[in-house]
Motif scaffolding. Sequence first.
Motif, short mmCIF file in Angstrom:
data_model
loop_
_atom_site.label_atom_id
_atom_site.label_comp_id
_atom_site.label_asym_id
_atom_site.label_seq_id
_atom_site.Cartn_x
_atom_site.Cartn_y
_atom_site.Cartn_z
N GLY A 50 0.81 -1.22 0.00
CA GLY A 50 0.00 0.00 0.00
C GLY A 50 0.84 1.26 0.00
N PRO A 51 0.40 2.30 -0.69
CA PRO A 51 1.18 3.54 -0.77
C PRO A 51 1.24 4.30 0.54
CG PRO A 51 -0.97 3.82 -1.80
CD PRO A 51 -0.85 2.37 -1.47
N GLY A 52 0.36 3.99 1.50
CA GLY A 52 0.38 4.71 2.76
C GLY A 52 1.26 4.10 3.81
N CYS A 53 1.92 2.97 3.50
CA CYS A 53 2.75 2.28 4.48
C CYS A 53 4.24 2.56 4.24
CB CYS A 53 2.51 0.77 4.43
SG CYS A 53 0.83 0.27 4.85
N CYS A 54 5.01 2.56 5.33
CA CYS A 54 6.46 2.68 5.25
C CYS A 54 7.10 1.58 6.07
CB CYS A 54 6.92 4.05 5.76
SG CYS A 54 6.57 5.42 4.65
N VAL A 55 8.32 1.22 5.70
CA VAL A 55 9.02 0.11 6.35
C VAL A 55 10.44 0.54 6.71
CG1 VAL A 55 9.77 -2.30 6.15
CG2 VAL A 55 7.71 -1.53 4.94
N ILE A 56 10.82 0.26 7.96
CA ILE A 56 12.22 0.39 8.38
C ILE A 56 12.73 -1.01 8.67
CG2 ILE A 56 13.83 1.39 10.03
CD1 ILE A 56 11.86 3.55 10.63
N VAL A 57 13.85 -1.36 8.08
CA VAL A 57 14.49 -2.65 8.30
C VAL A 57 15.84 -2.41 8.93
CG1 VAL A 57 15.22 -4.82 7.25
CG2 VAL A 57 13.36 -3.51 6.20
N THR A 58 16.14 -3.08 10.04
CA THR A 58 17.49 -3.01 10.61
C THR A 58 18.17 -4.35 10.40
OG1 THR A 58 17.03 -3.79 12.85
CG2 THR A 58 16.57 -1.47 12.39
N SER A 59 19.45 -4.29 10.08
CA SER A 59 20.20 -5.52 9.82
C SER A 59 21.69 -5.25 9.93
CB SER A 59 19.88 -6.07 8.42
OG SER A 59 20.61 -7.25 8.16
N ARG A 60 22.44 -6.29 10.23
CA ARG A 60 23.90 -6.20 10.22
C ARG A 60 24.44 -6.27 8.80
NH1 ARG A 60 25.08 -10.29 15.35
NH2 ARG A 60 23.56 -9.29 16.75
N HIS A 61 23.59 -6.60 7.85
CA HIS A 61 23.96 -6.60 6.44
C HIS A 61 23.29 -5.42 5.74
CE1 HIS A 61 24.75 -11.23 6.58
NE2 HIS A 61 25.70 -10.53 7.15
N SER A 62 23.81 -5.06 4.59
CA SER A 62 23.23 -3.95 3.84
C SER A 62 21.98 -4.33 3.08
CB SER A 62 24.28 -3.40 2.85
OG SER A 62 25.38 -2.85 3.54
N LEU A 63 21.72 -5.63 2.95
CA LEU A 63 20.54 -6.12 2.23
C LEU A 63 20.46 -5.51 0.84
CD1 LEU A 63 17.82 -6.13 5.08
CD2 LEU A 63 19.55 -7.83 4.53
N SER A 64 21.53 -5.68 0.10
CA SER A 64 21.62 -5.06 -1.22
C SER A 64 20.51 -5.55 -2.15
CB SER A 64 22.99 -5.36 -1.84
OG SER A 64 23.22 -6.75 -1.91
N GLY A 65 19.98 -6.77 -1.89
CA GLY A 65 18.89 -7.26 -2.72
C GLY A 65 17.66 -6.37 -2.63
N LEU A 66 17.36 -5.86 -1.43
CA LEU A 66 16.23 -4.94 -1.28
C LEU A 66 16.51 -3.61 -1.96
CD1 LEU A 66 15.06 -5.37 2.44
CD2 LEU A 66 14.05 -6.36 0.39
N ILE A 67 17.74 -3.18 -1.90
CA ILE A 67 18.11 -1.90 -2.51
C ILE A 67 18.01 -2.00 -4.02
CG2 ILE A 67 19.98 -0.24 -2.78
CD1 ILE A 67 20.91 -1.17 0.05
N THR A 68 18.45 -3.13 -4.58
CA THR A 68 18.43 -3.30 -6.03
C THR A 68 17.03 -3.56 -6.57
OG1 THR A 68 20.68 -4.18 -5.96
CG2 THR A 68 19.37 -4.66 -7.92
N ALA A 69 16.34 -4.53 -5.95
CA ALA A 69 15.05 -4.97 -6.50
C ALA A 69 13.88 -4.11 -6.05
CB ALA A 69 14.81 -6.43 -6.12
N GLU A 70 13.88 -3.68 -4.78
CA GLU A 70 12.74 -2.92 -4.26
C GLU A 70 13.02 -1.43 -4.17
OE1 GLU A 70 13.26 -6.03 -3.07
OE2 GLU A 70 11.34 -6.82 -3.78
N GLY A 71 14.23 -1.02 -4.54
CA GLY A 71 14.56 0.40 -4.50
C GLY A 71 14.62 0.97 -3.10
N ALA A 72 14.94 0.13 -2.12
CA ALA A 72 14.99 0.60 -0.73
C ALA A 72 16.12 1.61 -0.55
CB ALA A 72 15.20 -0.58 0.21
#
Length: 776
Positions: free
Chosen positions: A242-264
């Motif tokens: 949904g466009p009204g939701c936001c997500v914060i993810v914390t991790s010891r890794h950069s989670l580059s897959g989310l950055i590449t595929a989901e534009g995080a």
Amino acid sequence: MSAGTAEGAGEAGRSLGTLLRAWRDRALLTQEQLADRAGVNVRTIRRLEGDAVERPRAASLRLLADALGLDPRERDVLTAAARTPAVELDGTDIEEPPRPRQLPVGVTGFAGRTGALEELDRHLDPGAGGTRICVVSGTAGVGKTSLALHWAHHRAHRGRGRFEDGELYLNLQGFGPAGDAVDPRDALGAFLEAMGVPTRRVPEELAARAALYRTTLADKRVLVVLDNARDAEQVRWLLPGGPGCCVIVTSRHSLSGLITAEGAGLVTLDLLSRTESRDLLAHRLGRSRIEAAPAATDEIIDACARLPLALAIAAGRAVTSPVLPLDALAADLRRGGGDLGGLTTGDPATSLRLVLARSYDVLPGDVAGLFRLLAVHPGPDLTAPAAASLAGIDEARVKELLAALLDAHLVMEVTHGRYACHDLLRAFALELTESTGDEIGAAAGRVVDHYLHTAYEAALRLHVPAEWLLPSEPPAPGVRAESPAGRRQALAWFQAEHAVLAAVLRQAMTGGRYAQAVRLVSALQFWLLRQGHRQEHLDCLHTALEAAARTGDQRARAATHRWLIPVTAERGQADQAYTHFRRAIAYAREVGDLAEETFSLFDIGLACVHGGRMEEALGHALAALEPLRAARLTVTEAYVLNLIAWCRRALGDHEQALQAAEKALAIATERGDESVQGHILDTLGMIRHHRGEHDEAVAHYRRALASCGALGHRYDEAEILLHLGDTLQAAGRPGQAADTWRRSLAVLVELGHPAADDVRARLRDHDPAPPALFPE
């Protein structure tokens, strides 16, 4: 009477919706314009004006009053109207959906991180082109969670209406000491429950759960905080669309897959600056104490490598010992040979362990003892009563010790009354237990005993007959088992401890506590089955089967094979059901256990009914009567007689069926067993139906529905509705019959039960073109 007074008197008798519409019209505003001006969701305004909200939120009413420019008298009228009873639509009270507020308490005295907070603002502001998803990455202990929670508590709600539907939070345990990362399927189940989706509507499959989660949040404004993620795949299932939701993810890794595929977006946390480190200590200890010892303060900052977790622990030591000079604290930290400063060289876990050891060393003995024991509990969290059993002390004292550990930042209160250790703290506590084997072994036994005996008491409150539960040894000394006050409290306890019970069962198996494991499943299985956790129920039964085999306890082996008889039969595995029956009956007779022999015969009878073999089922049920009465299983006799009545009715012997059912009902009524009364009344309804006594059958069915409804037995309710519909059809009341079948279908659809297809077919036969209320 003045005009204003007359107007107020007229307003006082009008509904909340009527008042809001009148005042909005007076202000020449549309619903959309009022929503924009007040910062309230337009859907909420529509429902308020339609008088469809039972208990309006005070905050929403204040915002609307401000936007409408109401004077004090009008505000009083608005408040009075909001207190009127709930509106009924089609007989159903309408309430707003839950707005979860799951964020743990933020860090007191949060310091610095101005740049990181601004990056979060930018990434999570859709109006400014933000991505709505942001990964906060960095090394262990660098303050990722603290930053996320601080932003969520203090900056997330800037702008009217933002995240008005709640906040979801979950520690994904991606880097726990045992590698027990939270499964996305379990995480989705927890989130759906928090958003008000009934457990029975939550599908088993991961993809289906994710789809329902996205649908539930599609038009909502929710902040989702996914803490301590393992990898991108674990997170991806938990991202709302949904466009009204936001997500914060914390991790010891950069989670580059989310950055590449989901534009995080990505916020990478480094160590604190020296100024930020000083501010953190000043917040915790007071500015005057820091400024009085600047050199010592600098040494502490250097020793802690400007790592927030290490600084917080050092500050905690100073707070719990207010007379301890900072010079002495700095000197104590130096005695490690500068290892804390080694955090800057790339091995933070090893150096941090020494920081934790220094914090641990200043704890009072009993506080330190509880901290060590926390590593024994399997997690993911525990309550004060469970901690009391863990330590073998009373609950009042354990609360004092937990408070001390909270003050020292060695535990955190993840939700009200539930405590957990940070991953690194738990790993450190685990190391401390390695030299105290006897203490730890006894504590581990008390943990299992606590949940075993509490689950036993909770099962009794759910109307599980005591004679159905395997007897256990008395709890070990020091165990403080809980005793839920009633059915509702028992259900709440099982729900709250669901994940913990699974972890305790695994730990019992790993630790060789096989007898306790079997008895824990004995008490847990009824709740799992009634809540629709069918796969977990089956898994637990197989675990119990393995545990019983390891104990050599023949009664336990009989019971665990017997538990699997109806489960395998329901899955169409008749051969396996008979294999379990033969083994169960052999073990029971080997040790002369009449109770287990009775239960085995009863369960194989149920399996035969499921397979349509009524004569065979009747034979097993009749064979159960002799050992049953010899064992004086009075409550179980009502169940066996009801099975006999059901089989005789199916075989056409209505007179003997009626006698057996009426005797069963008399026993159940005398013993106060509410759980079986609905089943017996259903059987009586079937018998009366086949005797042509339709009015009497309808009366029995209605009593059965009331009984099952009071206990929350939804599937039983669906079956009884189906039978009631059959009787109404036979009595020449086809319209009422169809309505009753549709009610049955609604329950089955809600439960996701395959029997819904049979009811759909019955409705099609009754009416070739029924309304499309329940699509395939």
